[in-house]
Scaffold this motif. Structure first.
Motif, mmCIF file in Angstrom:
data_model
loop_
_atom_site.group_PDB
_atom_site.id
_atom_site.type_symbol
_atom_site.label_atom_id
_atom_site.label_comp_id
_atom_site.label_asym_id
_atom_site.label_seq_id
_atom_site.Cartn_x
_atom_site.Cartn_y
_atom_site.Cartn_z
ATOM 1 N N TYR A 1 1.206 46.013 33.930
ATOM 2 C CA TYR A 1 1.438 44.892 32.664
ATOM 3 C C TYR A 1 1.013 43.747 33.497
ATOM 4 O O TYR A 1 1.567 43.347 34.470
ATOM 5 C CB TYR A 1 2.500 45.062 32.002
ATOM 6 C CG TYR A 1 2.586 46.250 31.145
ATOM 7 C CD1 TYR A 1 1.826 46.272 29.920
ATOM 8 C CD2 TYR A 1 3.226 47.531 31.784
ATOM 9 C CE1 TYR A 1 2.110 47.641 29.117
ATOM 10 C CE2 TYR A 1 3.339 48.620 30.914
ATOM 11 C CZ TYR A 1 2.515 48.740 29.667
ATOM 12 O OH TYR A 1 2.610 49.823 28.982
ATOM 13 N N SER A 2 0.144 42.620 32.719
ATOM 14 C CA SER A 2 0.104 41.212 33.253
ATOM 15 C C SER A 2 1.654 40.649 33.340
ATOM 16 O O SER A 2 2.511 40.856 32.533
ATOM 17 C CB SER A 2 -0.438 40.734 32.118
ATOM 18 O OG SER A 2 -0.880 38.939 32.697
ATOM 19 N N ASP B 1 1.818 37.835 30.354
ATOM 20 C CA ASP B 1 2.191 38.295 28.836
ATOM 21 C C ASP B 1 2.561 39.764 29.380
ATOM 22 O O ASP B 1 1.706 40.619 29.337
ATOM 23 C CB ASP B 1 0.927 38.417 28.175
ATOM 24 C CG ASP B 1 1.362 38.814 26.622
ATOM 25 O OD1 ASP B 1 2.581 39.136 26.385
ATOM 26 O OD2 ASP B 1 0.408 38.915 25.969
ATOM 27 N N VAL C 1 -2.903 46.070 32.138
ATOM 28 C CA VAL C 1 -3.908 45.968 33.141
ATOM 29 C C VAL C 1 -4.246 47.229 33.652
ATOM 30 O O VAL C 1 -3.103 47.903 34.116
ATOM 31 C CB VAL C 1 -3.353 44.987 33.955
ATOM 32 C CG1 VAL C 1 -4.423 44.894 35.171
ATOM 33 C CG2 VAL C 1 -2.973 43.582 33.514
ATOM 34 N N LYS D 1 3.066 42.236 27.666
ATOM 35 C CA LYS D 1 2.519 43.279 26.696
ATOM 36 C C LYS D 1 1.161 43.819 26.894
ATOM 37 O O LYS D 1 0.879 44.418 26.396
ATOM 38 C CB LYS D 1 3.039 42.854 25.381
ATOM 39 C CG LYS D 1 4.425 42.829 25.052
ATOM 40 C CD LYS D 1 4.774 42.399 23.656
ATOM 41 C CE LYS D 1 6.225 42.299 23.447
ATOM 42 N NZ LYS D 1 6.665 42.458 22.277
ATOM 43 N N THR D 2 0.528 42.958 27.666
ATOM 44 C CA THR D 2 -0.751 43.119 27.955
ATOM 45 C C THR D 2 -1.224 44.042 29.103
ATOM 46 O O THR D 2 -0.668 43.835 30.282
ATOM 47 C CB THR D 2 -1.717 41.663 28.423
ATOM 48 O OG1 THR D 2 -1.350 40.718 27.442
ATOM 49 C CG2 THR D 2 -3.065 41.951 28.399
ATOM 50 N N SER E 1 -0.582 41.291 38.193
ATOM 51 C CA SER E 1 0.409 42.413 37.564
ATOM 52 C C SER E 1 1.636 42.763 37.900
ATOM 53 O O SER E 1 1.787 42.416 39.186
ATOM 54 C CB SER E 1 -0.546 43.458 37.661
ATOM 55 O OG SER E 1 -1.864 43.280 37.077
#
Length: 173
Positions: free
Chosen positions: A44-45, A48, A53, A50-51, A85
């Motif tokens: 995850y990023s 954010d 990767v 919740k984004t 990340s």
């Protein structure tokens, strides 16, 4: 017959085609002998959380399914290659044991997996993502039972709730 090969190689186009064929055969042999397989990892990023990767890595294929899965889990625990990340688990989390029997993976992580990670994801998201990664990369796995320090990380009740919603944690695939 002796004159056929030199005659064939005199033509510039045929000579290049022959060289490309040899190069192709060499590349295929190299690929088959190395035994690499592509695996996908989700992190995850940091910006954010919740984004997701996705990272692709080439891992060496072993003779055993159990070893292949263990290698995947260890790579996931090492964390992302990308600097932007976040890791799934805190630094120092290790795979204590892994067992693959009758389509079910039993994996036990060290106690540090239950600790909050600085800048990383929460424990549930890390466990959920690791579970999904194993199921996605190994089609022969029917279910995954993750443990942290000997205690089941995803209880039966939570597993049932995800199964009802048709989420990735459902054991029927």
């Amino acid at each position: 017959m002796k004159d056929l090969i030199p005659e064939f190689l005199k033509n510039k186009v045929k000579r290049r085609f022959f060289s490309l064929c040899l190069l192709f055969l060499f590349a295929c042999a190299d690929f088959l002998l190395l035994g690499l397989v592509r695996r996908t990892f989700v992190f995850y990023s940091i910006d954010d959380i919740k984004t997701p990767v996705v990272e692709d890595r080439m891992l060496v294929r072993a003779g055993s399914r159990e070893y292949d899965i263990a290698r995947y889990v260890e790579e996931a625990l090492l964390g992302p290659v990308s600097l932007d990340s976040a890791p799934l688990f805190p630094k120092g989390t290790r795979l204590e044991s892994l067992l693959y029997r009758d389509g079910v993976v039993y994996a036990d992580l060290t106690e540090s997996a239950a600790m909050p990670s600085l800048g990383g994801v929460d424990v549930f998201t890390g466990v959920y993502t690791l579970y999904g990664g194993i199921r996605r990369n190994f089609s022969y796995v029917k279910d995954v039972r993750l443990f942290i320090n000997g205690h089941e990380a995803i209880s039966g009740k939570i597993r049932e709730n995800f199964a009802e919603n048709g989420d990735i944690l459902s054991s029927d695939r």
